[in-house]
Design a protein around this motif. Structure first.
Motif, PDB file in Angstrom:
ATOM      1  N   GLY A 100     -24.186 -45.257 153.625  1.00 40.19           N
ATOM      2  CA  GLY A 100     -25.697 -45.131 153.280  1.00 40.19           C
ATOM      3  C   GLY A 100     -26.273 -46.488 153.857  1.00 40.19           C
ATOM      4  O   GLY A 100     -27.458 -46.536 153.854  1.00 40.19           O
ATOM      5  N   THR A 101     -25.431 -47.445 154.038  1.00 41.97           N
ATOM      6  CA  THR A 101     -26.006 -48.860 154.324  1.00 41.97           C
ATOM      7  C   THR A 101     -25.940 -48.856 155.765  1.00 41.97           C
ATOM      8  O   THR A 101     -25.637 -48.027 156.815  1.00 41.97           O
ATOM      9  CB  THR A 101     -25.147 -49.909 153.949  1.00 41.97           C
ATOM     10  OG1 THR A 101     -23.965 -49.665 154.679  1.00 41.97           O
ATOM     11  CG2 THR A 101     -25.060 -49.731 152.479  1.00 41.97           C
ATOM     12  N   GLY A 102     -26.596 -50.002 156.463  1.00 36.91           N
ATOM     13  CA  GLY A 102     -26.559 -50.275 157.929  1.00 36.91           C
ATOM     14  C   GLY A 102     -25.513 -51.134 158.221  1.00 36.91           C
ATOM     15  O   GLY A 102     -25.846 -51.840 159.520  1.00 36.91           O
ATOM     16  N   ARG A 103     -24.367 -50.795 157.736  1.00 43.13           N
ATOM     17  CA  ARG A 103     -23.139 -51.723 158.165  1.00 43.13           C
ATOM     18  C   ARG A 103     -22.429 -50.819 159.257  1.00 43.13           C
ATOM     19  O   ARG A 103     -21.003 -50.782 159.205  1.00 43.13           O
ATOM     20  CB  ARG A 103     -22.381 -52.011 157.119  1.00 43.13           C
ATOM     21  CG  ARG A 103     -23.284 -52.947 155.975  1.00 43.13           C
ATOM     22  CD  ARG A 103     -22.600 -53.192 154.778  1.00 43.13           C
ATOM     23  NE  ARG A 103     -23.248 -54.012 154.085  1.00 43.13           N
ATOM     24  CZ  ARG A 103     -22.788 -54.460 152.533  1.00 43.13           C
ATOM     25  NH1 ARG A 103     -21.900 -53.623 152.024  1.00 43.13           N
ATOM     26  NH2 ARG A 103     -23.842 -55.091 151.720  1.00 43.13           N
ATOM     27  N   ASP A 104     -23.024 -50.089 160.041  1.00 40.35           N
ATOM     28  CA  ASP A 104     -22.323 -49.337 161.267  1.00 40.35           C
ATOM     29  C   ASP A 104     -21.038 -48.198 160.410  1.00 40.35           C
ATOM     30  O   ASP A 104     -19.915 -48.358 161.017  1.00 40.35           O
ATOM     31  CB  ASP A 104     -21.735 -50.153 162.268  1.00 40.35           C
ATOM     32  CG  ASP A 104     -21.367 -49.262 163.498  1.00 40.35           C
ATOM     33  OD1 ASP A 104     -21.744 -48.015 163.564  1.00 40.35           O
ATOM     34  OD2 ASP A 104     -20.679 -49.930 164.361  1.00 40.35           O
ATOM     35  N   VAL A 105     -21.151 -47.646 159.412  1.00 34.30           N
ATOM     36  CA  VAL A 105     -20.159 -46.913 158.751  1.00 34.30           C
ATOM     37  C   VAL A 105     -19.809 -45.584 159.767  1.00 34.30           C
ATOM     38  O   VAL A 105     -18.181 -45.630 160.022  1.00 34.30           O
ATOM     39  CB  VAL A 105     -20.629 -46.194 157.571  1.00 34.30           C
ATOM     40  CG1 VAL A 105     -19.514 -45.160 157.067  1.00 34.30           C
ATOM     41  CG2 VAL A 105     -20.910 -47.231 156.581  1.00 34.30           C
ATOM     42  N   PRO A 106     -20.541 -45.134 160.707  1.00 36.10           N
ATOM     43  CA  PRO A 106     -19.993 -44.155 161.764  1.00 36.10           C
ATOM     44  C   PRO A 106     -19.309 -44.834 162.843  1.00 36.10           C
ATOM     45  O   PRO A 106     -18.037 -44.233 163.028  1.00 36.10           O
ATOM     46  CB  PRO A 106     -21.297 -43.540 162.339  1.00 36.10           C
ATOM     47  CG  PRO A 106     -22.028 -43.562 161.152  1.00 36.10           C
ATOM     48  CD  PRO A 106     -22.190 -44.975 160.513  1.00 36.10           C
ATOM     49  N   GLY A 107     -19.626 -45.878 163.199  1.00 34.77           N
ATOM     50  CA  GLY A 107     -18.833 -46.690 164.253  1.00 34.77           C
ATOM     51  C   GLY A 107     -17.687 -47.156 163.736  1.00 34.77           C
ATOM     52  O   GLY A 107     -16.589 -46.918 164.400  1.00 34.77           O
ATOM     53  N   ARG A 108     -17.444 -47.780 162.631  1.00 35.27           N
ATOM     54  CA  ARG A 108     -16.083 -48.244 161.845  1.00 35.27           C
ATOM     55  C   ARG A 108     -15.299 -47.048 161.726  1.00 35.27           C
ATOM     56  O   ARG A 108     -14.000 -47.054 162.029  1.00 35.27           O
ATOM     57  CB  ARG A 108     -16.611 -48.995 160.776  1.00 35.27           C
ATOM     58  CG  ARG A 108     -17.314 -50.441 160.820  1.00 35.27           C
ATOM     59  CD  ARG A 108     -17.838 -50.978 159.714  1.00 35.27           C
ATOM     60  NE  ARG A 108     -17.122 -51.028 158.625  1.00 35.27           N
ATOM     61  CZ  ARG A 108     -17.520 -50.830 157.308  1.00 35.27           C
ATOM     62  NH1 ARG A 108     -18.900 -50.938 157.086  1.00 35.27           N
ATOM     63  NH2 ARG A 108     -16.738 -51.162 156.363  1.00 35.27           N
TER      64      ARG A 108
END
Length: 209
Positions: A100-108
């Motif tokens: 839910g954060t802006g820490r690029d979860v999908p990319g990671r």
């Protein structure tokens, strides 16, 4: 039956493995902590690291700040060990923590998905999709959640880990879905409520920030 497994059966870790899929993260975390401590007493570094990784994964769903410290400890306990699947678990715990954060979860998640597939390990990929499903549920992205659930269906078509698809539906609050053949210790409504609560609580926490 689990308590009868004894040390040779790693009974505390098995207990944790039973409770986290049911959304009872505190009970699972306590079991993994007991497993980690018991492994330390027996001097079994691999089991200690594995149990700590699972504890970090469970707590990542409930409290990001606590999970941060648990993930750090898991990484420390993995130092010098060749435990590929456990290393993946720690990385997935970090994804759940950051859901839910802006820490690029999908990319990671995509990078980790490629690493897992290259390793030839099957089980970690299903766990990764569950972590991704949590992120999509938290941000309320129905399309991404549906795509992740579809991947879970493909990965669990043999029947192994089929209940992961149920969990993903619970997190996304999907209507009119077909349940797997999994049988829960608790009733279906209780499991649904727990997973849905984990999702909405994380969403509310992020909105307050």
């Amino acid at each position: 039956m689990v308590p009868t497994l004894g040390w040779a059966g790693r009974h505390h870790r098995v207990d944790g493995d039973i409770w986290w899929p049911r959304g009872d993260m505190q009970r699972a975390a306590a079991a993994y902590e007991a497993a980690r401590n018991e492994a330390a007493q027996h001097g079994v570094a691999g089991e200690r690291a594995l149990s700590q990784a699972q504890r970090a994964f469970a707590l990542a769903f409930t409290d990001p700040d606590v999970a941060h410290d648990e993930i750090d400890l898991a990484e420390q306990l993995l130092t010098g060990l060749d435990l590929r699947a456990t290393t993946f678990t720690v990385k997935m715990a970090a994804l759940v923590r950051d859901a839910g954060t802006g820490r690029d979860v999908p990319g990671r998640a995509e990078v980790l998905r490629a690493e897992i597939r290259a390793s030839g390990l099957v089980a970690p990929e299903t766990m990764l999709e569950l972590a991704a499903a949590f992120h999509h549920a938290v941000v309320n992205d129905a399309n991404a959640a549906a795509a992740t659930i579809a991947r879970l269906h493909r990965l669990t078509s043999s029947g192994s880990y089929a209940y992961y698809t149920d969990i993903a539906h619970h997190m996304a609050n999907t209507e009119n879905y077909i349940l797997s053949a999994a049988r829960w210790i608790d009733d279906e409504a209780t499991v649904h409520h727990r997973w849905r609560a984990l999702t909405t609580t994380k969403r509310s926490r992020l909105h307050r920030r």
